[in-house]
Design an enzyme around this catalytic site. Sequence first.
Site, short mmCIF file in Angstrom:
data_model
loop_
_atom_site.label_atom_id
_atom_site.label_comp_id
_atom_site.label_asym_id
_atom_site.label_seq_id
_atom_site.Cartn_x
_atom_site.Cartn_y
_atom_site.Cartn_z
CB VAL A 156 -6.99 -4.38 -4.97
CG1 VAL A 156 -6.61 -5.68 -4.28
CG2 VAL A 156 -7.46 -3.35 -3.92
CB ALA A 215 -0.95 0.00 1.20
CG HIS A 238 -3.80 -9.33 -1.78
ND1 HIS A 238 -3.11 -8.51 -0.91
CD2 HIS A 238 -3.41 -10.60 -1.50
CE1 HIS A 238 -2.33 -9.26 -0.14
NE2 HIS A 238 -2.51 -10.52 -0.48
CD GLN A 258 1.67 -7.30 0.31
OE1 GLN A 258 2.60 -6.50 0.41
NE2 GLN A 258 1.16 -7.90 1.35
#
EC number: 2.3.1.286
Length: 273
Positions: A122, A44, A138, A120
């Site tokens: 999205v 993130a 993910h 990771q």
Amino acid sequence: MDQDHGASVGSGHSGGQAVASSGDIQRLATLVRRARYMVAFTGAGASTESGLPDFRSSQGLWRRVPQHMASLAFMERHFDEFVAFYRQRIEALKGVQPSRVHRILARWEAAGWLKAVITQNVDGLHQQAGSRRVLPLHGDLRTCRCQRCGRTQPSEAFLSRPYCDCGGRLRPNVVLFGESLPAAVWQQSHQEALRCDLMLVVGSSLEVYPAASLPELVVRRAAAGEAVLAIVNRDPTPLDEQAGLVLRGVAGDILEQVDQELARLGSNGDPVE
């Protein structure tokens, strides 16, 4: 999983406490330039500069909303609330632009230095920046699928009416808590972790499994002299002590400095005067 990405980005020094030094920047640039097969592993923190929150920092998403809202059980039992939560997240992507991290990694791929991005995240920002080989562990918040028939559609379908023509429920095409990672993407990511001689972690807390087992695999290979793990993250991670290089700070700042150093080194790896 949509549990995904752990902390944020940044970096520091091997094992460390110090902010990234010019020597660290030069060392990372040299690692990138000399790698035969570099793979990036992003979380993130790669997207916070784009205005998207991370998940587990003091300002992260799970500090503001219950984490179980991104679970399979919550979707099955509280579908209307689940839809409202994910509609907000999908709407929040509108107008969001790739960060310096996304753009620099895309340039490095185009230059032949970076072979794949395991992410990771999205949000689809790596693809939007121009990265061609992206492995989204993910899932993808920009598409949705029917829980009954499996048909995939753009996320706009979920925004307008969260039901498929077959009568099944639409849901974001992401991995929820309680679900397994997509087998094909996981297998490809595992192969990249086995193949790379440099894995560059950018913006991940390395606390979410099974994704974090991929950098752990590189650490084990590093012990045999087969690979190097380099970490760029704002906060400490569980693998800092075992990494070959750790830079702590704002990921966009660090990668920009590394990119500038690569330009200074030139195509042959020698300084350009």
